[in-house]
Design a protein around this motif. Structure first.
Motif, PDB file in Angstrom:
ATOM      1  N   ASP A 582      28.372 -16.922 -19.279  1.00 57.57           N
ATOM      2  CA  ASP A 582      27.024 -16.416 -19.531  1.00 57.57           C
ATOM      3  C   ASP A 582      26.090 -17.448 -20.131  1.00 57.57           C
ATOM      4  OD1 ASP A 582      28.217 -16.614 -21.945  1.00 57.57           O
ATOM      5  OD2 ASP A 582      28.077 -14.495 -22.490  1.00 57.57           O
ATOM      6  N   THR A 583      26.579 -18.673 -20.402  1.00 55.96           N
ATOM      7  CA  THR A 583      25.735 -19.704 -21.010  1.00 55.96           C
ATOM      8  C   THR A 583      25.947 -21.044 -20.317  1.00 55.96           C
ATOM      9  OG1 THR A 583      27.428 -20.233 -22.655  1.00 55.96           O
ATOM     10  CG2 THR A 583      25.767 -18.589 -23.274  1.00 55.96           C
ATOM     11  N   LEU A 584      24.976 -21.914 -20.488  1.00 54.06           N
ATOM     12  CA  LEU A 584      25.128 -23.305 -20.076  1.00 54.06           C
ATOM     13  C   LEU A 584      25.965 -24.052 -21.109  1.00 54.06           C
ATOM     14  CD1 LEU A 584      21.431 -24.027 -19.029  1.00 54.06           C
ATOM     15  CD2 LEU A 584      23.367 -23.976 -17.459  1.00 54.06           C
ATOM     16  N   TRP A 596      20.897 -16.273 -15.753  1.00 53.73           N
ATOM     17  CA  TRP A 596      20.966 -14.813 -15.673  1.00 53.73           C
ATOM     18  C   TRP A 596      20.656 -14.126 -16.993  1.00 53.73           C
ATOM     19  CZ3 TRP A 596      24.215 -17.550 -12.396  1.00 53.73           C
ATOM     20  CH2 TRP A 596      25.283 -18.234 -13.013  1.00 53.73           C
ATOM     21  N   SER A 597      20.898 -14.789 -18.086  1.00 56.53           N
ATOM     22  CA  SER A 597      20.566 -14.167 -19.369  1.00 56.53           C
ATOM     23  C   SER A 597      19.059 -14.045 -19.565  1.00 56.53           C
ATOM     24  CB  SER A 597      21.176 -14.948 -20.523  1.00 56.53           C
ATOM     25  OG  SER A 597      20.689 -16.287 -20.517  1.00 56.53           O
ATOM     26  N   ASP A 598      18.292 -14.863 -18.809  1.00 51.69           N
ATOM     27  CA  ASP A 598      16.832 -14.808 -18.909  1.00 51.69           C
ATOM     28  C   ASP A 598      16.241 -13.680 -18.068  1.00 51.69           C
ATOM     29  OD1 ASP A 598      16.952 -17.019 -20.535  1.00 51.69           O
ATOM     30  OD2 ASP A 598      16.726 -18.430 -18.859  1.00 51.69           O
ATOM     31  N   LEU A 614      22.018  -8.885  -5.877  1.00 57.32           N
ATOM     32  CA  LEU A 614      23.251  -9.555  -5.453  1.00 57.32           C
ATOM     33  C   LEU A 614      23.852 -10.332  -6.620  1.00 57.32           C
ATOM     34  CD1 LEU A 614      22.099 -11.018  -2.000  1.00 57.32           C
ATOM     35  CD2 LEU A 614      23.606  -9.054  -2.357  1.00 57.32           C
ATOM     36  N   PRO A 615      25.165 -10.576  -6.574  1.00 64.40           N
ATOM     37  CA  PRO A 615      25.767 -11.456  -7.585  1.00 64.40           C
ATOM     38  C   PRO A 615      25.099 -12.828  -7.556  1.00 64.40           C
ATOM     39  CG  PRO A 615      27.451 -10.284  -6.361  1.00 64.40           C
ATOM     40  CD  PRO A 615      26.161  -9.995  -5.667  1.00 64.40           C
ATOM     41  N   ARG A 616      24.819 -13.365  -8.727  1.00 70.42           N
ATOM     42  CA  ARG A 616      24.065 -14.614  -8.806  1.00 70.42           C
ATOM     43  C   ARG A 616      24.985 -15.781  -9.155  1.00 70.42           C
ATOM     44  NH1 ARG A 616      19.598 -12.471 -12.932  1.00 70.42           N
ATOM     45  NH2 ARG A 616      21.502 -11.510 -13.727  1.00 70.42           N
ATOM     46  N   ILE A 617      24.618 -16.932  -8.637  1.00 74.76           N
ATOM     47  CA  ILE A 617      25.365 -18.161  -8.906  1.00 74.76           C
ATOM     48  C   ILE A 617      24.389 -19.265  -9.289  1.00 74.76           C
ATOM     49  CG2 ILE A 617      27.285 -17.617  -7.346  1.00 74.76           C
ATOM     50  CD1 ILE A 617      26.025 -19.483  -5.269  1.00 74.76           C
ATOM     51  N   GLU A 668      27.815 -15.642 -12.341  1.00 78.46           N
ATOM     52  CA  GLU A 668      27.481 -14.839 -13.506  1.00 78.46           C
ATOM     53  C   GLU A 668      28.665 -13.929 -13.855  1.00 78.46           C
ATOM     54  OE1 GLU A 668      24.558 -11.760 -13.177  1.00 78.46           O
ATOM     55  OE2 GLU A 668      24.809 -11.607 -11.001  1.00 78.46           O
ATOM     56  N   PRO A 669      28.795 -13.531 -15.112  1.00 77.00           N
ATOM     57  CA  PRO A 669      29.907 -12.654 -15.490  1.00 77.00           C
ATOM     58  C   PRO A 669      29.824 -11.305 -14.766  1.00 77.00           C
ATOM     59  CG  PRO A 669      28.904 -13.656 -17.426  1.00 77.00           C
ATOM     60  CD  PRO A 669      27.998 -13.948 -16.274  1.00 77.00           C
TER      61      PRO A 669
END
Length: 853
Positions: A582-584, A596-598, A614-617, A668-669
């Motif tokens: 969930d983080t860089l 994705w947290s933004d 959709l699931p994000r990458i 993303e988680p």
């Protein structure tokens, strides 16, 4: 003009100027030696590769894949084997080896061999002939570095996975592999029939599968023509002995040619020395030339006399350089042994020797030509009224010599460089660097002259003033010594920045022990063991293997068959090791899109923004460029048989030089948690003994887990970069030696002026100690000026190479460069004083008598 007379006169003049003859010859010798040795070495390498091409591969054909060969490929291999084609198989993977007696561990490159490998050449061992015994039982052959690092000897036992193997010998040479390979990933060979019992081939293991075949060229070509498409469709890479020969020849030829350019600099510096020596030599011969003109000698005769001297001296100096180069090139295979996967011949290549001889003569003549043109303008009346006679300024032949000089440099650079554009770029760089060195030297010298106050000691003022005496060699020495310092300092700055970037720092949060290939059911046990040892768990990263299914709505097969686009194949066919978080991390920087947290993902019921449902990458920028995708594009993944469609939410820049868990693709988680996966755990142990014990205990409980000790990686990188730097510095040293030779020549050519000044000062009451102080001041100022110019240029060049070529943050090794500066100044002073002993010791009366004569 009678030729015999001209030849006798030229030889008589040479005998009268023996010291300058040595300076002239030496200026050319080192550059020719560098060119001959490197070019002869390059030809020998190409010849050796051609003669040992099959030994480089150990076979005629190699098929490689990251997965076990599928049934269609396996059927093809089995069919040719039944027809009588010799077949061998090698399965390679990274794993830990544990020495049972010493308890030490090491990450090694396990190679499980089946069949009669290699088909060409032989694997050399110590004791000899142990390769033939490998398949007779639970035996292993290891690199000699493994014996040292694990403190084992022949007869000891290694634990590899869940099996045990007896060390029967050490590998001394494996065909087709470089010596540095053993330092980076030491090899451990075992029989393939025992691979399964090691238990190393589990989920997440990154194994490499290779099949080697021995077949005649025509049979190999026919085999590839029939099955190439099948092999490519199943992501099987193909390598032939011919391709291996071409790739290696090109790579080593490029290396040799780049080093040859460094040698060419040494030759051009020698040319500067020639021009300087001839300039002062001709100045001292003007009265003699005027006398000959009074006796009836023509301009053409006198010019031919001194031009013939230049040719003869250039030939002798080049011939000595060829002989020296022949000796040096016998040493080069040893110097480059870590980079050579084969034995290289040491015979002198005569075409390179003849080319070096011709180039040496040409450089000597072309650099001497402009000073020699002064001979044409000496009138007979100069013998009677030299103080009033003025000579003509530069005419058309003078400018023509400049054109010929620059054209010669461009031609030589293009001939020596890997291609014409690099050669012309090198020429431009040489010209620019020369102009900068000259300009900086001139301006700095003028500044120093004005900075010395009138109240300064006499020795300081006189020493600085000597830099501006008539016939001074300030600019020539600055060019020569500055060029040598520039090359060596640039190499040092780049190497220092690379090592600093890779260096493992010691702050408490930085991990220095990586544990990977941890399975789900092993994770708890590993964490418990680390806690019992008092070690922190700094990070746990999941790894999920996947392959591309389609990119932007086009399947991988479609993209591979599309010949209208120039697209790399490896990003489409490789197996990706992805993660989710969930983080860089510290080694990543977002360059496009949002994390994705933004922006939370929309629930399935909301389709207003379909992309965010959709699931994000997040995709690394280089792989995104290779795949030609950007923010908002869709990629479908095959995750162990399950297709998952994703959308690119962001593009990241990754600093791969940092020892972090870096990935091409991050999910993303909430997407991959239930997929089959392995884990990487990061910890830190400051004590080397504790690190060794932790690795031993983990391997004893879980043989499949591998551990990477970053301090060992650092030591290896230091050795690798040190070996590379040593090879390049060896050639750069020729340039520095050429600069030193020009310095000696400058001292010799201006020694008469120094002796006259010294005699006059002694006559006025100066003591030898004062003369020594003046000379030390002059030489130290000259050396400081040259070294400062070279170090300054090296700083700029090092910054450009580090920032734009290696794409790393530049840091200046200030103290080291100050040391280089002072060392070069001290060497210049030492050489100058050694060459000026006669100036200090000679009695003033003797000097004044010589002046009178």
């Amino acid at each position: 003009m009678k030729i015999p007379y001209v030849v006798r006169l030229a030889l008589r003049e040479l005998r009268a100027s023996r010291r300058r003859v040595g300076v002239y010859m030496g200026s050319i010798t080192l550059g020719v030696a560098a060119l001959v040795s490197i070019n002869s070495f390059r030809v020998n390498v190409a010849s050796s590769i051609h003669g040992q091409s099959r030994m480089l591969l150990g076979a005629d054909l190699e098929l490689r894949a990251r997965q076990p060969f599928p049934s269609p490929v396996r059927a093809v291999i089995d069919s040719v084997a039944r027809e009588g084609t010799p077949v061998s198989e090698i399965t390679s993977l990274a794993s830990m080896a544990l020495a049972l007696r010493s308890g030490l561990t090491r990450l090694v490159d396990i190679r499980a061999v089946r069949g009669r490998y290699p088909f060409y050449g032989a694997i050399e061992t110590a004791p000899a002939n142990r390769w033939q015994l490998l398949q007779t039982g639970h035996n292993t052959l290891v690199d000699s570095t493994v014996l040292i690092q694990l403190d084992v000897t022949v007869g000891d036992t290694l634990a590899i996975g869940e099996s045990r193997f007896v060390v029967i010998g050490a590998l001394t040479r494996v065909p087709g592999e470089m010596g540095l390979r053993a330092a980076i990933g030491p090899r451990v060979y075992i029989p393939a029939r025992y691979l399964d019992e090691t238990g190393l081939l589990r989920f997440g293991s990154r194994a490499r599968y290779a099949t080697l075949l021995a077949m005649e060229d025509q049979h190999r070509d026919a085999f590839l023509e029939r099955h190439r498409e099948l092999l490519r469709s199943h992501s099987v890479r193909i390598d032939t002995a011919t391709e291996r020969e071409e790739d290696l020849t090109q790579s080593l030829s490029l290396l040799a040619r780049y080093l040859g350019l460094v040698g060419l600099i040494a030759l051009l510096l020698g040319g500067i020395g020639v021009a300087s020596a001839v300039h002062v030599f001709v100045k001292g011969k003007l009265d003699t030339i005027a006398v000959f003109r009074c006796l009836g000698a023509t301009q053409r005769t006198m010019f031919t006399v001194y031009l013939l001297q230049a040719v003869l001296l250039g030939f002798i100096g080049a011939a000595v350089g060829v002989a020296l180069g022949a000796g040096v090139q016998t040493f080069l295979p040893t110097l480059f042994a870590d980079f050579l996967p084969l034995e290289v011949g040491r015979a002198l290549e005569w075409r390179s020797a003849l080319a070096g001889l011709g180039i040496g003569v040409w450089v000597a003549v072309i650099f001497a030509l402009h000073p020699l043109l002064t001979v044409r303008n000496v009138p007979p009346l100069k013998a009677l009224r030299s103080e009033y006679e003025r000579h003509r300024r530069r005419d058309f032949p003078s400018y023509l010599t400049y054109v010929a000089l620059f054209a010669s440099i461009a031609w030589l650079s293009s001939w020596q460089a890997p291609n014409r554009s690099i050669g012309l770029g090198f020429t431009a760089a040489v010209i620019v660097t020369t102009l900068v060195l000259w300009g900086v030297a001139f301006l700095a010298a003028q500044t120093i002259r004005r900075m010395v106050p009138r109240s300064a000691p006499f020795s300081l003022r006189q020493g600085v003033s000597n830099l501006f005496r008539p016939h001074n060699q300030t600019v020539a020495v600055t060019l020569a010594v500055g060029f040598g310092v520039f090359l060596l300092a640039t190499l040092y700055v780049v190497q220092w920045n690379l090592l600093q970037r890779l260096r493992i720092t010691s702050y408490p949060e930085r991990p220095n022990l990586f544990l990977f290939d941890i399975q789900r059911d092993q994770r708890t046990g590993v964490e418990t063991l680390l806690r019992e040892r008092g070690l922190p768990i700094l990070d746990i990263t999941p790894i999920v293997t996947a392959r591309l299914a389609d990119v932007k709505g086009r399947t991988v097969d479609e993209l591979r068959r599309d010949t209208t686009e120039d697209r790399s194949r490896w990003p489409l066919t490789r197996e990706y090791r992805n993660t989710y978080r969930d983080t860089l991390v510290a080694s990543e920087e977002l360059v496009a899109g949002t994390w994705w947290s933004d922006r939370p993902r929309a629930p399935p019921s909301r389709r207003a923004d379909e992309a965010y449902s959709l699931p994000r990458i997040s995709v690394e920028e280089d792989i995104a460029q290779e795949l030609r995708v950007g923010v908002g594009d869709r990629i479908t993944w095959n995750v162990q048989g399950r297709l998952i469609e994703t959308v690119v939410a962001s593009i990241r820049r990754v600093d791969w030089a940092r020892f972090e868990t870096n990935f091409f693709v991050v999910f993303e988680p909430g997407i991959l948690e239930d997929a089959p996966q392995s884990f990487v755990t990061l910890t830190r142990a400051d004590d080397a003994r504790v690190r060794a014990e932790v690795q031993r205990d983990i391997i004893m409980q879980n043989p499949n887990i591998a551990a990477l000790d970053l301090t060992l990686v650092q030591d290896t990188m230091d050795r690798v970069l040190g070996s590379v730097a040593l090879a390049i510095r060896f050639m750069a040293l020729f340039s520095l030696l050429s600069g030193a030779f020009v310095l000696v020549g400058a001292i010799a050519t201006s020694q008469f002026q120094r002796m006259r000044e010294s005699a006059l000062l002694k006559t006025l009451g100066a003591r030898s100690w004062l003369i020594t102080q003046i000379l030390v001041t002059e030489y130290f100022t000259l050396g400081t000026l040259a070294a400062f110019t070279g170090v300054s240029l090296a700083t700029v060049a090092g910054w450009a190479l580090t920032r734009y070529f290696f794409e790393l943050t530049f840091r200046l090794p200030t103290l080291s460069l100050v040391g280089v500066w002072l060392l070069a100044a001290a060497l210049t002073t030492t050489i100058g004083m050694l060459g000026s002993r006669e100036v200090v010791r000679k009695a003033p009366l003797v000097v004044l008598r010589d002046m009178g004569e």
